[in-house]
Scaffold this active site. Structure first.
Site, PDB file in Angstrom:
ATOM      1  N   ASP A  87      -6.427  -5.874   7.539  1.00 32.44           N
ATOM      2  CA  ASP A  87      -6.805  -5.101   6.373  1.00 32.44           C
ATOM      3  C   ASP A  87      -8.325  -4.952   6.340  1.00 32.44           C
ATOM      4  O   ASP A  87      -9.059  -5.701   6.992  1.00 32.44           O
ATOM      5  CB  ASP A  87      -6.326  -5.789   5.088  1.00 32.44           C
TER       6      ASP A  87
ATOM      7  N   TYR B  59      -3.463  -6.698  13.546  1.00 27.98           N
ATOM      8  CA  TYR B  59      -3.489  -5.825  12.372  1.00 27.98           C
ATOM      9  C   TYR B  59      -4.385  -6.473  11.326  1.00 27.98           C
ATOM     10  O   TYR B  59      -4.160  -7.615  10.926  1.00 27.98           O
ATOM     11  CB  TYR B  59      -2.083  -5.610  11.798  1.00 27.98           C
TER      12      TYR B  59
ATOM     13  N   GLU C 292       4.361  11.281   7.384  1.00 28.98           N
ATOM     14  CA  GLU C 292       4.008  10.364   8.467  1.00 28.98           C
ATOM     15  C   GLU C 292       5.227  10.079   9.340  1.00 28.98           C
ATOM     16  O   GLU C 292       6.298   9.741   8.847  1.00 28.98           O
ATOM     17  CB  GLU C 292       3.477   9.037   7.908  1.00 28.98           C
TER      18      GLU C 292
ATOM     19  N   ARG D 134       9.565  -9.520  -6.773  1.00 27.08           N
ATOM     20  CA  ARG D 134       8.972  -9.980  -8.030  1.00 27.08           C
ATOM     21  C   ARG D 134      10.032  -9.969  -9.122  1.00 27.08           C
ATOM     22  O   ARG D 134      10.761  -8.977  -9.275  1.00 27.08           O
ATOM     23  CB  ARG D 134       7.805  -9.078  -8.428  1.00 27.08           C
TER      24      ARG D 134
ATOM     25  N   ARG E 101       6.656 -13.293   4.030  1.00 24.94           N
ATOM     26  CA  ARG E 101       6.304 -13.243   2.604  1.00 24.94           C
ATOM     27  C   ARG E 101       6.991 -12.037   1.988  1.00 24.94           C
ATOM     28  O   ARG E 101       6.375 -11.027   1.687  1.00 24.94           O
ATOM     29  CB  ARG E 101       4.792 -13.175   2.444  1.00 24.94           C
TER      30      ARG E 101
ATOM     31  N   ARG F 179       7.181   8.185   5.343  1.00 25.07           N
ATOM     32  CA  ARG F 179       6.669   8.337   3.982  1.00 25.07           C
ATOM     33  C   ARG F 179       5.901   9.644   3.854  1.00 25.07           C
ATOM     34  O   ARG F 179       5.533  10.278   4.859  1.00 25.07           O
ATOM     35  CB  ARG F 179       5.762   7.170   3.601  1.00 25.07           C
TER      36      ARG F 179
ATOM     37  N   ARG G 149       2.108   1.103  18.109  1.00 25.91           N
ATOM     38  CA  ARG G 149       2.734   2.254  17.474  1.00 25.91           C
ATOM     39  C   ARG G 149       1.617   3.179  17.005  1.00 25.91           C
ATOM     40  O   ARG G 149       0.539   2.720  16.609  1.00 25.91           O
ATOM     41  CB  ARG G 149       3.580   1.823  16.271  1.00 25.91           C
TER      42      ARG G 149
END
Length: 381
Positions: free
Chosen positions: A348, A346, A298, A175, A171, A277, A247
């Site tokens: 959310d 993983y 990070e 945009r 995905r 980041r 990781r």
């Protein structure tokens, strides 16, 4: 029943609360000195900034029941997550949007023009992308791939994008408008006082007892009618078949005065920048005002035995080992593996809560029927 939950993060708290409300006796143990798992937040003593101790957690969901659940335990403030990236000595907004496209290529394209233009940049000879790299090249072309995906991915995953499956990028977030809201879910926000008070409120029930700084002893399983385990699946079996690959993240914390970078998250897409980041935590609470600021650089690397596992790798080797651990788990009575670590996926936060609610309800059904609760409410495979 007397039920033990291993882990005082979202999975343990939500399952424990649901079962306690139905009259079950709940004991929760956690090896850390605080509740909340990796969602743990705390105020910095010097600056007053609310810090996401294990990296930023943004709450976003389309699941109305989950949104109503969390907002019943904490006041949420509106929050729109915006991410910038520094690449090739310029700053762009992410996800790739119409502004990113026009800025990168020095154009003034309208949406339909941008779609057509990006297709001219794509490698249309790739008809069935098999790797992360092929997926990116097919849909955005080599220039965007080099600027925004290649270096960042190599740092994040520690391998070539040619070795990662295309599914990671299925995905692809592109945009063709100027919407730079990182997430597209209906409900987005942050708990006003941080996640730890929210989880404290979930755990605030007379049927729940929490023991921190307490490691789980597998020998104690016989003391309980059932156990929900949210620690590492391989860790429960003492890694007897080998370690599942993860990781981990190293955080280089630093403070400053004023506004350090002007946004919550700045990615660094160039391979020669060692960190992935920088996060500036006061921007996660934009309704507050602080003179000082707290930032994290990070760094991603392979997870060692003493490290906190963050991202499951789930490549071919890991999936084969996972199947063997799933078989062991399914042969172990009176225990259900839950959450990110327990199912080696993983997740959310909203998905974690949804699965915890569904798992608790499944357990209550099995308890009523007198049948055995399975090792997994949702198969990790």
């Amino acid at each position: 029943m007397h039920v033990l939950l291993v882990g005082a993060g979202l999975s343990g708290a939500v399952i424990g609360r649901c079962l306690a409300e139905q009259g079950h006796k709940i004991t929760i143990v956690d090896g850390r000195p605080h509740i909340g798992g990796n969602c743990h937040t705390q105020r910095d003593d010097k600056t007053g900034v609310m810090v996401h101790v294990y990296g930023p957690h943004i709450f976003h969901t389309d699941d109305e029941e989950v949104w109503n659940y969390v907002t019943s335990f904490a006041r949420f403030q509106p929050y729109k997550h915006r991410v910038m990236t520094t690449s090739q000595e310029a700053v762009y907004s992410l996800p790739i949007n119409l502004h990113t496209i026009n800025q990168f290529y020095g154009k003034t394209l309208r949406p339909d023009e941008a779609r057509a233009f990006l297709e001219t940049q794509a490698d249309t000879s790739i008809t069935d992308p098999q790797s992360f790299e092929e997926q990116a090249l097919r849909f955005v072309g080599p220039a965007f791939y080099e600027a925004f995906f290649k270096g960042y991915t190599e740092k994040q995953w520690g391998c070539s994008p040619t070795d990662l499956p295309a599914a990671i990028l299925k995905r692809l977030p592109v945009r063709f408008n100027y919407d730079d809201n990182y997430f597209f879910h209906r409900f987005q926000g942050m708990p006003e006082q941080g996640y730890t008070p929210m989880i404290e409120a979930i755990l605030d029930h007379p049927g729940i007892t929490v023991h921190l700084d307490t490691m789980f002893d597998p020998a104690a399983i016989s003391d309980y009618d059932h156990v929900f385990y949210s620690g590492p699946l391989d860790g429960y079996f003492d890694y007897r078949l080998g370690r599942l690959g993860y990781r981990t993240l190293d955080f280089e914390r630093f403070t400053d005065q004023g506004d350090y970078q002007g946004c919550a998250v700045m990615n660094y897409g160039d391979r020669d920048t060692p960190y992935t980041r920088i996060t500036e935590h006061k921007h996660f609470s934009p309704w507050e005002s602080h003179e000082g600021t707290v930032c994290y650089r990070e760094y991603s690397r392979e997870c060692g035995p003493a490290d906190i596992p963050y991202y499951p790798i789930r490549l071919v080797k890991e999936k084969a080992l996972l199947a063997d651990y799933v078989a062991l788990a399914e042969a172990t009575p009176r225990i259900t593996f839950v959450g990110r670590l327990g199912t080696y996926r993983y997740l959310d936060m909203d998905v974690t809560i949804r699965e915890a609610l569904d798992t608790a309800r499944m357990f209550l059904t099995h308890a009523t029927e007198g049948s055995a609760m399975p090792a997994f409410a949702i198969s990790p495979l």
